[in-house]
Write an enzyme that holds these catalytic residues in place. Structure first.
Site, PDB file in Angstrom:
ATOM      1  N   ARG A 133     -10.628  -4.623   0.310  1.00 54.03           N
ATOM      2  CA  ARG A 133     -11.655  -4.155   1.712  1.00 54.03           C
ATOM      3  C   ARG A 133     -12.988  -3.905   1.386  1.00 54.03           C
ATOM      4  NH1 ARG A 133      -8.198  -0.066   3.828  1.00 54.03           N
ATOM      5  NH2 ARG A 133      -7.273  -1.714   5.300  1.00 54.03           N
ATOM      6  N   LYS A 174      -1.744  -3.426   1.087  1.00 56.35           N
ATOM      7  CA  LYS A 174      -0.394  -3.192   1.480  1.00 56.35           C
ATOM      8  C   LYS A 174      -0.040  -3.679   2.726  1.00 56.35           C
ATOM      9  CE  LYS A 174      -1.004   1.263   0.640  1.00 56.35           C
ATOM     10  NZ  LYS A 174      -2.735   1.219   0.028  1.00 56.35           N
ATOM     11  N   THR A 175      -0.914  -3.501   3.853  1.00 61.34           N
ATOM     12  CA  THR A 175      -0.617  -3.963   4.960  1.00 61.34           C
ATOM     13  C   THR A 175      -0.610  -5.636   5.092  1.00 61.34           C
ATOM     14  OG1 THR A 175      -1.795  -2.236   5.886  1.00 61.34           O
ATOM     15  CG2 THR A 175      -1.378  -4.001   7.673  1.00 61.34           C
ATOM     16  N   THR A 225      -0.021   5.804  -0.398  1.00 58.49           N
ATOM     17  CA  THR A 225      -1.048   6.134  -1.422  1.00 58.49           C
ATOM     18  C   THR A 225      -0.560   7.186  -2.357  1.00 58.49           C
ATOM     19  OG1 THR A 225      -2.225   7.572   0.268  1.00 58.49           O
ATOM     20  CG2 THR A 225      -3.095   5.220   0.197  1.00 58.49           C
ATOM     21  N   ASP A 236       3.615   2.598   7.468  1.00 62.06           N
ATOM     22  CA  ASP A 236       2.171   2.809   6.463  1.00 62.06           C
ATOM     23  C   ASP A 236       2.419   4.257   6.509  1.00 62.06           C
ATOM     24  OD1 ASP A 236      -0.040   2.302   5.219  1.00 62.06           O
ATOM     25  OD2 ASP A 236      -1.285   1.692   7.004  1.00 62.06           O
TER      26      ASP A 236
HETATM   27  N1  LIG Z   1      -4.898  -9.999  -2.685  1.00 65.89           N
HETATM   28  C1  LIG Z   1      -5.839 -10.002  -1.446  1.00 65.89           C
HETATM   29  N2  LIG Z   1      -6.470 -11.244  -1.492  1.00 65.89           N
HETATM   30  C2  LIG Z   1      -7.254 -11.480  -0.431  1.00 65.89           C
HETATM   31  N3  LIG Z   1      -7.732 -10.402   0.350  1.00 65.89           N
HETATM   32  C3  LIG Z   1      -7.124  -9.270   0.535  1.00 65.89           C
HETATM   33  C4  LIG Z   1      -6.074  -8.912  -0.658  1.00 65.89           C
HETATM   34  N4  LIG Z   1      -5.895  -7.748  -0.401  1.00 65.89           N
HETATM   35  C5  LIG Z   1      -6.543  -7.290   0.746  1.00 65.89           C
HETATM   36  N5  LIG Z   1      -7.229  -8.121   1.259  1.00 65.89           N
HETATM   37  C6  LIG Z   1      -8.089  -8.029   2.117  1.00 65.89           C
HETATM   38  O1  LIG Z   1      -8.518  -6.722   2.166  1.00 65.89           O
HETATM   39  C7  LIG Z   1      -8.299  -6.071   3.362  1.00 65.89           C
HETATM   40  C8  LIG Z   1      -7.695  -4.664   3.417  1.00 65.89           C
HETATM   41  O2  LIG Z   1      -6.435  -5.110   3.158  1.00 65.89           O
HETATM   42  P1  LIG Z   1      -5.008  -4.083   3.839  1.00 65.89           P
HETATM   43  O3  LIG Z   1      -5.274  -3.598   5.241  1.00 65.89           O
HETATM   44  O4  LIG Z   1      -3.715  -5.274   3.497  1.00 65.89           O
HETATM   45  O5  LIG Z   1      -4.947  -3.007   2.641  1.00 65.89           O
HETATM   46  P2  LIG Z   1      -4.113  -1.840   2.499  1.00 65.89           P
HETATM   47  O6  LIG Z   1      -3.787  -1.410   1.084  1.00 65.89           O
HETATM   48  O7  LIG Z   1      -3.170  -1.799   3.609  1.00 65.89           O
HETATM   49  O8  LIG Z   1      -4.993  -0.501   3.003  1.00 65.89           O
HETATM   50  P3  LIG Z   1      -4.635   0.883   3.860  1.00 65.89           P
HETATM   51  O9  LIG Z   1      -3.675   1.436   2.730  1.00 65.89           O
HETATM   52  O10 LIG Z   1      -5.831   1.780   3.980  1.00 65.89           O
HETATM   53  O11 LIG Z   1      -3.809   0.521   5.162  1.00 65.89           O
HETATM   54  C9  LIG Z   1      -7.785  -7.143   4.489  1.00 65.89           C
HETATM   55  O12 LIG Z   1      -9.024  -7.558   4.958  1.00 65.89           O
HETATM   56  C10 LIG Z   1      -7.343  -8.074   3.367  1.00 65.89           C
HETATM   57  O13 LIG Z   1      -7.405  -9.462   4.254  1.00 65.89           O
END
Ligand SMILES: Nc1ncnc2c1ncn2[C@@H]1O[C@H](COP(=O)(O)OP(=O)(O)OP(=O)(O)O)[C@@H](O)[C@H]1O
Length: 346
Positions: A220, A67-68, A161, A112
């Site tokens: 992640r 998401k981030t 989430t 977030d």
């Molecule tokens: N589609 C993707 N392709 C490659 N790497 C990804 C992908 N999605 C996530 N990642 C990697 O996974 C890690 C976590 O991603 P991110 O921080 O965007 O997750 P999030 O959904 O925002 O988590 P949270 O809800 O805990 O903030 C990052 O290092 C990112 O590079």
């Protein structure tokens, strides 16, 4: 939550820096979620063609699915600056007013955990999202007045989430909601392959597939397991091969399905203390000593997805696959589960 290797939430500064280095910078580099990528691409292209800010976007899904990363990509692809905030940091309407009133035209505002924002701020956000305007209350009681303040147009990207916890008026104000899904093993292999190149780690396809299969559908976690395998290869084996992968993940208690300690505690509780269920969420949370929210938003979606538990109106129930995975036989009468048969297979 513990510091388990398989926790989908991010853990601390070192991991943030590591994640930053591995984050895809464009929709083209972003692996998987092809439906969402296509939808976002269309939305952003249309906004660019009309030289306007893109519609507000809600990103919904379990932690660690990107998401981030997607919020950053939205800003990068729109060539707009990005401001990052989070629901827990917005505890008063004034906190939100300070952020909103300082946005520059076209800025992308990422909030977030938007479901954790204060209710008073939520109400301010409705007007801001719809009319790019807020009303600031000055004074108290009978003498209080509200002063309207125009805002620069912006695109809100909210991440949650728990989309079910968002009030409808807020949810309705997003032009587009992206529901992020867990990744397939093949997609996680691509995530890992890309990360291995960036980390300059020489690792074969079989080993990547093994890590992908234990990563709970979550990039992640995949990246984090890869990092531990890299460490193991460095210290013990000299190469990141299948042996190193298996040994490293066994060392960190990540089993063949990707279950970690908390998952196993939840499953053991359902199977042995409640004879396979049904068991309610709060009872389960108390029994394993974990917050109900963690069980509901992190543990349960994964266990449901891999078919070890199902949700029924009366509570969580272990499936036949769960009994099999843990090498147990379901008991015929409550309270008679044969705990002696329990073997926590790795
Ligand atoms: N589609 C993707 N392709 C490659 N790497 C990804 C992908 N999605 C996530 N990642 C990697 O996974 C890690 C976590 O991603 P991110 O921080 O965007 O997750 P999030 O959904 O925002 O988590 P949270 O809800 O805990 O903030 C990052 O290092 C990112 O590079």
């Amino acid at each position: 939550m513990s510091d388990d290797l398989t926790t989908p939430q991010s853990q601390g500064e070192a991991e943030l820096a590591f994640e930053g280095a591995l984050r895809p910078k464009s929709l083209g580099e972003f692996v998987g979620q092809s439906k969402v990528r296509g939808q976002l691409q269309l939305l952003l292209t249309a906004a660019r063609m009309q030289d306007r800010t893109a519609d507000h976007i809600l990103l919904a899904g379990p932690p660690g699915l990107g998401k981030t990363t997607l919020a950053m990509i939205v800003a990068a692809e729109s060539e707009r600056p990005l401001r990052m905030s989070s629901g827990p940091a917005i505890q008063h309407a004034g906190d939100l007013a300070a952020v909103l009133s300082s946005l520059v035209p076209g800025e992308v505002l990422f909030i977030d955990e938007i479901h954790r924002m204060a209710r008073s701020a939520e109400e301010m956000l409705y007007l801001a999202m719809e009319d790019f305007r807020i009303d600031i209350m000055v004074g108290k009681g009978a003498g209080a007045t509200s002063i309207p303040l125009d805002l620069a147009p912006f695109t809100l990207v909210g991440a949650t989430t728990r989309s079910g916890l968002l009030p409808n008026p807020l949810r309705d104000r997003f032009g587009f909601t992206a529901h992020l899904e867990f990744y397939s093993d093949g997609e996680l292999e691509q995530v890992l392959d890309r990360a291995a190149v960036l980390l300059e780690l020489d690792i074969d396809r079989e080993s990547l597939a093994e890590i992908a299969g234990r990563s709970r559908g979550t990039p992640r976690i995949a990246n984090r397991l890869l990092r531990r395998v890299r460490d193991y290869a460095l210290v013990h084996t000299g190469r990141a091969d299948l042996g190193a992968v298996r040994a490293a993940l066994e060392l960190y208690d990540v089993d063949a399905l990707g279950l970690d300690r908390l998952d196993r505690a939840v499953m053991q509780t359902i199977l042995t203390r409640f004879d396979g269920g049904p068991v309610g969420l709060s009872t389960l949370a108390v029994s394993v000593g974990e917050e109900a929210e963690t069980i509901e938003s992190v543990v349960e979606p994964f266990l449901v997805r891999i078919g070890l538990i199902s949700r029924t109106p009366r509570g969580r129930v272990a499936t036949p696959d769960a009994w099999r995975h843990f090498g147990m036989a379901p008991s015929s009468a409550p309270g008679t589960t044969q705990q002696a048969l329990f073997t926590d297979r790795l």
